[in-house]
Write a protein that holds these residues in place. Structure first.
Motif, PDB file in Angstrom:
ATOM      1  N   GLN A 159       0.840  -1.195   0.000  1.00  0.00           N
ATOM      2  CA  GLN A 159       0.000   0.000   0.000  1.00  0.00           C
ATOM      3  C   GLN A 159       0.869   1.236   0.000  1.00  0.00           C
ATOM      4  O   GLN A 159       1.909   1.288   0.662  1.00  0.00           O
ATOM      5  N   GLU A 196       0.778   5.099   0.931  1.00  0.00           N
ATOM      6  CA  GLU A 196       0.026   6.124   1.652  1.00  0.00           C
ATOM      7  C   GLU A 196       0.529   7.502   1.235  1.00  0.00           C
ATOM      8  O   GLU A 196       1.727   7.788   1.336  1.00  0.00           O
ATOM      9  N   THR A 216      -4.901   6.277   0.401  1.00  0.00           N
ATOM     10  CA  THR A 216      -4.200   4.991   0.385  1.00  0.00           C
ATOM     11  C   THR A 216      -4.471   4.269  -0.927  1.00  0.00           C
ATOM     12  O   THR A 216      -5.621   4.069  -1.321  1.00  0.00           O
ATOM     13  N   THR A 265      -3.712   0.750  -2.967  1.00  0.00           N
ATOM     14  CA  THR A 265      -3.261  -0.638  -2.834  1.00  0.00           C
ATOM     15  C   THR A 265      -2.852  -1.161  -4.208  1.00  0.00           C
ATOM     16  O   THR A 265      -3.606  -1.004  -5.179  1.00  0.00           O
TER      17      THR A 265
END
Lengths: 311, 253
Positions: free
Chosen positions: A228, A230, A259, A261
């Motif tokens: 992920q 951020e 965020t 992914t």
């Protein structure tokens, strides 16, 4: 290659509970294998069958090429078991208890070796202590000593660090590493993912009596691990523009962090496009951070998936 | 054969007995003395001799049987039940040891303790009455067979019992009545004919009768029959234990 070979192993208890369903597993010589699974997943049943404590309903286990039922004398001599429960006598001395264990496993008395085991486990001072008077951590060490006094080639540790303080846990990990160096194959069950992550070579995941997967720890994280990104923004956003809809970003509650992914193993992770789109959208980035998913996340996802399938 | 394993189990069990010396050996001696005082002296002085044998002497074989039957069952059942209860049994089950070796260790130790108790009681009794054993070899044979078979029986109870209540109930409700009604303190010929017939269904009658014959050459039933019943009981216990281990009953299920 493999020292323990499990094929098509099933166990149904007298009350009808099916603890194991057609489990196949090859345990490699000299490795540390961690078996992960929630309570009641079948970890202890699996170990108990290999060690001869529980009869299998069907299937077979071989240890070093010998059948665990037909050639039980050979296979059991090769195996040491540290049980989950602190199952110890009450009134005997540590030393006597160890002598008992060694004798049970058909080994002639060897005080020098016993002394070495006790010293390795920091139990030498306690050799004359009565079992009942030992602390929980000490009892755990005694159980390990009892499992080691017949010089096994395969050691099963059933939740060795359950209810154990941090220091003892670290000692235990060091001991496991030391045993591996000596060529002992180690199979441990655990609830603690960080334990598997810290010491295991391979990880197996058991749930509802099924072995969901066994894989090299790194390969597993590689295969199933998501990453992920951020992105912290200078000023919070309430909603995202349409241009960012394709990235399925999550916005933190305060609107400061987005965020993303992604799969790090793909050639195109989409990060480059995301950066450009964010810049076009007029957001100013303050900071960025990537987070690797841990074995724990992988485990939780697997168990969740398995549970939903079954339901 | 895993000799080391048999040796450590046997030693472990024997050690338990010697660590609780009072409980293991002093209590049977005390109860024997009490029985002698009550039955031998107080009541016995008002009872005629049984056949050629004075009453005090007559009850000696019965007293020994009473003690070894209850002690064999108690010792052997506790010996295997306690490790099951604490979970220690995992070690024995995961060891390279056959069920016969497990039995030799546990049952052998329980039978040895009973044999020691029998000898102690015999010695204690010799302070009260003059003991003469007509057939020492047969006496020993009956004693050994009884110690072994009832220790096996106790072992079965220890495997079967789910809790401490289970462990107590068979000795209390079955063994004690059978022993008391088995002619420990009387010859079944003293009973009315109906109860004599009922008594013949009590296996303990045959044990005590055979054992008593080895002392006095007088018996309620024929010696051959006594021997047959003991061996039958032993065989039955062996078969049950064999089945329990084969199926993993209460151990590996």
């Amino acid at each position: 290659m493999s020292i323990v070979s499990i094929s098509n192993l099933s166990k149904t208890y007298a009350d009808g509970f099916q603890a194991l369903k057609n489990v196949d597993l090859e345990i490699r010589r000299g490795e540390i294998l961690a078996l992960l699974g929630p309570n009641g997943a079948g970890k202890t049943t699996l170990i108990s069958i290999i060690c001869g404590i529980v009869n299998a309903s069907s299937g077979a286990v071989t240890v070093d090429g010998y059948d665990s039922v037909k050639d039980y004398r050979i296979t059991r001599e090769l195996i040491g078991l540290v049980p989950q429960e602190l199952a110890l006598g009450a009134f005997e001395k540590v030393w006597d208890s160890l002598c008992f264990s060694r004798g049970l496993f058909a080994k002639k008395p060897d005080p020098a070796y016993l002394e070495k085991v006790l010293k390795d486990l920091a139990l030498w001072d306690k050799r004359k202590a009565i079992l009942m008077e030992l602390s929980g951590g000490m009892k755990r060490r005694v159980l390990i000593a009892k499992a080691l006094v017949h010089e096994p080639r395969v050691l099963f540790l059933d939740e060795p660090t359950a209810g154990v303080d941090v220091e003892l846990r670290k000692d235990m990990w060091a001991l496991v590493e030391q045993l591996r160096q000596a060529g002992v194959t180690i199979i441990l069950t655990t609830h603690y993912i960080e334990e598997a992550e810290a010491i295991a070579d391979r990880v197996g995941v058991i749930n509802r009596g099924e072995l969901l997967l066994v894989d090299d720890k790194h390969a597993l994280m590689h295969k199933l691990g998501k990453r992920q990104l951020e992105i912290e923004l200078v000023s919070p956003v309430a909603a995202l523009p349409a241009s960012l809809a394709d990235f399925s970003l999550e916005i933190s509650r305060d609107g400061n962090i987005l965020t993303y992914t992604y799969d790090p193993h793909k050639a195109d992770t989409g990060i480059d496009k995301l950066m450009k789109t964010i810049a076009t959208a007029g957001f100013t980035i303050k900071d960025m951070n990537t987070v690797k998913s841990s074995l724990e996340d992988i485990f939780v996802n697997l168990i969740k998936g398995n549970g939903e399938d079954a339901a | 054969m895993n000799i080391y394993a048999i040796r450590v189990i046997y030693k472990y069990e024997m050690k338990r007995a010697f660590e609780t010396l009072g409980q293991s050996f002093a209590s049977p001696v005390l109860s024997t003395v009490l029985y002698f005082v009550v039955f031998g002296s107080a009541i016995g002085s008002r009872i005629d001799a049984v056949g050629e044998v004075s009453y005090g002497l007559f009850i000696v074989p019965g007293l020994i049987m009473l003690a070894i039957l209850t002690q064999s069952v108690a010792n052997a059942s506790f010996g295997i039940f306690f490790p099951r209860f604490t979970g220690q049994i995992y070690e024995v089950l995961s060891a390279p040891i056959s069920f016969i070796e497990i039995i030799i260790g546990y049952v052998g130790a329980a039978a040895t303790k009973s044999l020691l108790i029998a000898i102690i009681i015999l010695l204690t009794a010799s302070f009260f009455v003059e003991i003469h054993i007509a057939h020492p070899v047969w006496m020993l044979a009956f004693l050994l067979l009884t110690c072994i078979s009832f220790s096996l029986f106790g072992f079965i109870i220890g495997l079967w019992a789910k809790d401490f209540e289970n462990l107590q109930i068979i000795p209390l409700l079955v063994i004690t009545p059978l022993v008391f009604l088995g002619g420990s303190f009387y010859s079944i010929n003293m009973l009315p004919p109906f109860w004599q017939t009922v008594s013949l269904f009590n296996p303990v009658v045959y044990l005590i009768s055979g054992f008593r014959w080895s002392f006095f050459e007088a018996a309620d039933v024929s010696v051959g029959l006594s021997l047959f019943v003991v061996v039958l009981f032993l065989t039955a216990c062996l078969l049950i234990v064999w089945w329990m281990f084969k199926t993993g009953y209460r151990l590996k299920q």
